[in-house]
Design an enzyme around this catalytic site. Structure first.
Site, PDB file in Angstrom:
ATOM      1  N   ILE A  79      -5.846  35.208  21.390  1.00 45.24           N
ATOM      2  CA  ILE A  79      -5.998  35.592  22.796  1.00 45.24           C
ATOM      3  C   ILE A  79      -5.139  36.802  23.165  1.00 45.24           C
ATOM      4  CG2 ILE A  79      -6.621  33.267  23.524  1.00 45.24           C
ATOM      5  CD1 ILE A  79      -3.740  32.941  24.564  1.00 45.24           C
ATOM      6  N   LYS A  80      -4.559  37.474  22.174  1.00 47.27           N
ATOM      7  CA  LYS A  80      -3.646  38.566  22.465  1.00 47.27           C
ATOM      8  C   LYS A  80      -4.385  39.890  22.708  1.00 47.27           C
ATOM      9  CE  LYS A  80       0.154  36.168  22.235  1.00 47.27           C
ATOM     10  NZ  LYS A  80      -0.301  34.843  21.823  1.00 47.27           N
ATOM     11  N   ASN A  81      -3.629  40.892  23.196  1.00 46.06           N
ATOM     12  CA  ASN A  81      -4.237  42.193  23.523  1.00 46.06           C
ATOM     13  C   ASN A  81      -4.982  42.781  22.328  1.00 46.06           C
ATOM     14  OD1 ASN A  81      -2.999  41.860  25.970  1.00 46.06           O
ATOM     15  ND2 ASN A  81      -1.553  43.556  25.738  1.00 46.06           N
TER      16      ASN A  81
END
Length: 361
Positions: free
Chosen positions: A163-165
């Site tokens: 779910i990270k950038n």
């Protein structure tokens, strides 16, 4: 991805090394060491900083528990500090007040993606031999001034979780401060083996020169990261656009305060508000109406595993009862954001009406 699979060695191979080179170019740094998670990067980073038994590591309680677990993995202890209610991040004054003779490192958590400027106490930290190990799990792509996070001279740790950038599916990276640290980090991430994969497959033996862990980033995960990095300009602008859309929609909403991310310099990881009402009731209402809200994070100094290091942290304890993470993902549209804020408005109204004593209904 196909290229990484064709090489045959799906663990660490040239695809991982290519990803490291591309990250280094993007961040404008000499070297990047790709690892299996941000937790692994933090563990290695603390070891590079010389942290071990007898040390304390200054860290905000307001962070994911992995930050604290990485400290404990070195044999050191956390020294929890409070945060700013408007940013959910630490500042120089809080760090300076927490320094003791046992302080081995500081972990500023770049909450939501916002960079943290510790330059006003950097000379004191250097004089005391206290390293800064940035937990930049939320902050890939963000800037401090005109430099990307990771290029400001500190040991910086990124997460490339799902779910990270920027995502590899799972993964992380460490930005070392010099070539010697890069070499040590590469040995530590692969069980203490100093030879590269290319060298090992051409010889009859290899050398294990130190303790180490199985922390390398696989070629399959690196291949995902390379595709993500190639399209990061679009990811960056989309995340900033969606955060600004939330800011507009929330501007006239009473009893809600949007966390300040310094959006001009930040690639936002999430959109967090403080609900100045019955947060739990608002949270429950939104969940029941199909809005995927969350709370990031319960304070670590109140967790059973970490209570022996409990200290009074009034701001952290207050904001922990207020914060709600609103749905935030590049696949969202501005229409989705309007809908979420409309449901939040309804939940706030329900919370107010439900708080009236029954005798007055």
């Amino acid at each position: 991805m196909a290229e990484a699979m064709r090489i045959g060695q799906w663990g660490h191979n040239t695809a991982t090394e290519a990803f490291e080179d591309e990250l280094a170019t993007f961040l404008d740094v000499p070297d990047v060491v790709a690892v299996s998670s941000c937790t692994a990067a933090l563990h290695i980073g603390l070891l590079l900083a010389g942290v071990g038994p007898g040390n304390e590591v200054i860290v905000p309680s307001q962070t994911f528990c992995a930050t604290v677990q990485a400290i404990l993995m070195t044999g050191a202890q956390p020294r929890f500090i409070d945060i700013n209610a408007n940013t959910l991040a630490v500042d120089s004054a809080a760090v300076q007040a927490a320094i003791t003779p046992n302080t081995g490192a500081v972990i500023p958590v770049l909450y939501g993606g916002r960079a943290i400027d510790l330059t006003e106490i950097k000379s004191e930290l250097d004089r005391r031999g206290i390293a800064v190990v940035e937990d930049a799990a939320h902050a890939f792509g963000s800037r401090l001034g005109d430099k990307r996070v990771g290029a400001t001279g500190m040991l910086t740790c990124f997460s490339f979780g799902p779910i990270k950038n920027l995502t590899c599916g799972e993964g992380g990276a460490l930005i070392p401060r010099n070539p010697a640290e890069a070499d040590t980090a590469r040995a530590l991430r692969l069980l203490g083996v100093t030879q590269s994969q290319a060298t090992r497959i051409r010889t009859t033996s290899y050398h294990v020169d130190s303790a180490g862990w199985r922390y390398h980033l696989s070629a399959v995960h690196a291949a995902i990261g390379r595709v993500q990095l190639a399209g990061f300009a679009s990811i960056e602008t989309t995340r900033q656009r969606l955060w600004r859309a939330y800011a507009r929609e929330l501007a006239d909403l009473e009893r809600v305060a949007l966390i300040d991310l310094d959006i001009e310099h930040t690639v936002p990881f999430n959109c967090v508000v403080r609900v100045l009402a019955d947060r739990d009731k608002v949270f429950e209402t939104l969940r029941n109406r199909g809005i995927g809200v969350g709370v990031h994070y319960p304070p670590n100094h109140t967790q059973p595993a970490f209570r022996q290091w409990h200290r009074p942290l009034p701001v952290t304890e207050t904001t922990a009862r207020q914060i709600v993470s609103l749905p935030f993902h590049p696949a969202m549209t501005e229409h989705d954001i309007t809908h979420v804020v409309s449901e939040l408005r309804t939940a706030l109204t329900d919370s107010r009406s439900n708080s009236i004593p029954s005798s007055r209904r």
